[in-house]
Design an enzyme around this catalytic site. Structure first.
Site, PDB file in Angstrom:
ATOM      1  N   SER A  68       2.302  -7.559   2.374  1.00  0.00           N
ATOM      2  CA  SER A  68       1.616  -7.855   3.623  1.00  0.00           C
ATOM      3  C   SER A  68       2.598  -8.134   4.764  1.00  0.00           C
ATOM      4  O   SER A  68       3.463  -7.303   5.020  1.00  0.00           O
ATOM      5  CB  SER A  68       0.636  -9.006   3.402  1.00  0.00           C
ATOM      6  N   ASP A  81      -0.845  -5.576  10.866  1.00  0.00           N
ATOM      7  CA  ASP A  81       0.251  -6.039  10.008  1.00  0.00           C
ATOM      8  C   ASP A  81       0.634  -4.873   9.074  1.00  0.00           C
ATOM      9  O   ASP A  81      -0.008  -3.820   9.110  1.00  0.00           O
ATOM     10  CB  ASP A  81      -0.140  -7.344   9.294  1.00  0.00           C
ATOM     11  N   ASP A  98       0.245  -3.919   6.053  1.00  0.00           N
ATOM     12  CA  ASP A  98      -0.716  -3.273   5.148  1.00  0.00           C
ATOM     13  C   ASP A  98      -2.075  -3.067   5.817  1.00  0.00           C
ATOM     14  O   ASP A  98      -3.050  -2.708   5.155  1.00  0.00           O
ATOM     15  CB  ASP A  98      -0.855  -4.026   3.821  1.00  0.00           C
ATOM     16  N   ASP A 131      -4.459  -4.851   7.103  1.00  0.00           N
ATOM     17  CA  ASP A 131      -5.712  -5.604   6.921  1.00  0.00           C
ATOM     18  C   ASP A 131      -5.945  -6.598   8.052  1.00  0.00           C
ATOM     19  O   ASP A 131      -7.075  -7.009   8.291  1.00  0.00           O
ATOM     20  CB  ASP A 131      -5.816  -6.274   5.539  1.00  0.00           C
TER      21      ASP A 131
HETATM   22 MG    MG Z   1      -1.861  -8.015   5.328  1.00  0.00          MG
END
Ligand code: MG
Length: 458
Positions: free
Chosen positions: A106, A248, A250, A252
């Site tokens: 992340s 960010d 990844d 999400d």
């Molecule tokens: Mg993330």
């Protein structure tokens, strides 16, 4: 066990070249595969797992390792390549997989990477099942299959299409297209760049995509906070864009910069999304205990309520499914709409915010003004579980009039705000958040808590 390798309920996280090694990860794949075979023994005949990764350079190495592990216990694997975390949750259900794996750390710096596990509903395993997976890993409790029964590896490159179609189906793209919004998108060279740019183009926006190479060489510190999004803010001003979006690594979480180049704060992402949803429908919302009260205000105007859950996206998603929630998420820029998937999704966030702008004809700063806001104070302190509990008990005594929620540490709600005290799942620290109508109201809570902290931690 190697230093800093964390195996928690959400998966495994460590440092490449130090402790997150191919042998460990392959064994983790074996353990997860064996768990799935047992857990779903009556549901699926032949088990498939799909796997996606963010753009970190260590991603392919970890992917091959975990795929080997899964194949070696007889699980077929579908490799989605570089995709966002919410994409994996969507595709695993689309492809009738028994589970999913996301290789990402992340918003953590590049030296980290991690492995997130998902069950066939697209949600991380609940704690009791995570424990079973962990135990299998530590005990080497899995059987390797013979040559003929080895799992197969295949590839699928349809993820962006499937995801975008789902998102577009929950909005009215034509009203956005008509506006021809100029949008700056900062994807930090993470996994969200390709899909982010594609959907914004399809929505008729003029897209200025910065840090859009999916190299995993992060262009700035990856957490989408104000100090890390200076370039985005400047670019929005320079280009006279209507909005700046930051993902960010990844994809999400979503943070927003308004038309003046002002970073509005991640709490507003969910608030704006909720404002859009509640302009269309009624029904409960869900948010974790640390999320701003703005969502309660927005829901209340519509006659709806917010269900509060422990911190952790799986807890929010779970509550949303159980209560048929129309919107949910976390204050860190994570928006969940179950019609798309049960995972926080920056693409959903962008679409809803643009839709809200298009339908109201208002700018981000006008919409933020309408929502209003609160004074927020956040701090953390080193504390173990017992010390944190001792602080909580004393704070409860000091404020007996508070409405309590003790499902994750303790949240105390007052007329003029709330306090949430909890321990971290990954480090021996205690986090404290105070949100109040203004700074003056916060002072009495901050003062009392810091005195108690000093007493307990002395
Ligand atoms: Mg993330």
């Amino acid at each position: 066990m190697a230093k800093n390798l964390i195996i928690s309920i959400s998966g495994m996280r460590g440092i490449i070249g130090e402790n997150l090694t191919p042998d460990i990860v392959a064994r983790y794949g074996c353990a997860f595969g064996a768990f799935l075979k047992e857990h779903y023994r009556e549901k699926y005949e032949k088990l498939k797992v799909c796997i996606g990764r963010d753009s970190r350079p260590s991603g392919p190495m970890l992917a091959s390792a975990i795929i080997s592990g899964l194949n070696s216990v007889g699980i077929d694997v579908i490799d989605l390549g570089i995709v966002t975390t919410p994409c994996v949750g969507i595709m695993l259900r689309n492809l009738s997989c028994a589970g999913g794996i996301v290789i990402t750390a992340s918003h953590n710096p590049i030296e980290y990477n991690g492995i997130k596990l998902l069950l066939d509903n697209g949600i991380a395993p609940p704690p009791e099942l995570s424990e079973k997976i962990k135990k299998r890993y530590y005990d080497n409790d899995f059987d390797l299959v013979d040559s003929i029964s080895c799992g197969k590896l295949s590839f699928n490159d349809q993820t962006d299409r499937v995801h975008i179609d789902k998102v577009i189906s929950i909005i009215n793209p034509h009203s956005i297209e008509e506006k021809r919004y100029k949008v700056v998108l900062d994807s930090v060279n993470g996994a969200g760049g390709r899909i982010g740019k594609t959907i914004l183009n399809e929505l008729g926006c003029e897209v200025i995509a910065i840090n859009n190479e999916m190299t995993g060489i992060f262009a700035h510190t990856p957490e989408p906070t104000k100090e890390n999004l200076v370039e985005l803010a400047e670019r929005v001003k320079e280009e006279q864009a209507m909005v700046g979006f930051a993902q960010d690594p990844d994809g999400d979480r979503l943070a927003i910069v308004d038309e003046n180049g002002f970073y509005i704060g991640e709490e507003y992402t969910l608030a704006l999304a909720a404002k859009y949803i509640f302009s269309k429908m009624q029904g409960p919302a869900a948010a974790n205990l640390s999320t701003s009260r703005m969502i309660d205000d927005i829901a209340a105007k519509n006659g709806s309520q917010v269900i509060r859950t422990p911190v952790g996206e799986a807890n929010v998603a779970d509550a949303m499914i159980k209560n048929n929630c129309v919107i949910g998420g976390e204050g860190n820029g994570g928006v969940i709409d179950l019609r798309v998937g049960p995972i926080r999704d920056s693409i959903v966030g962008m679409a809803m915010v643009l839709q809200l702008m298009a339908e109201t004809g208002k700018t981000i700063s006008q919409l933020v003004n309408e929502i209003g806001g609160y004074y927020v104070y956040k701090t953390k302190a080193p504390a173990d579980g017992d010390q944190a509990q001792a602080v909580i008990e004393k704070v409860k005594k000091q404020f007996p009039q508070a409405k309590l929620n003790t499902s994750d540490g303790c949240r105390l709600d007052f007329e003029d705000g709330w306090v949430h005290i909890r321990t971290s799942n990954t480090e021996p620290i205690m986090r404290i958040i105070v949100e109040t109508v203004d700074q003056q109201a916060a002072a009495k809570y901050i003062y009392a808590i810091s005195n108690i902290q000093q007493e307990v931690l002395a």
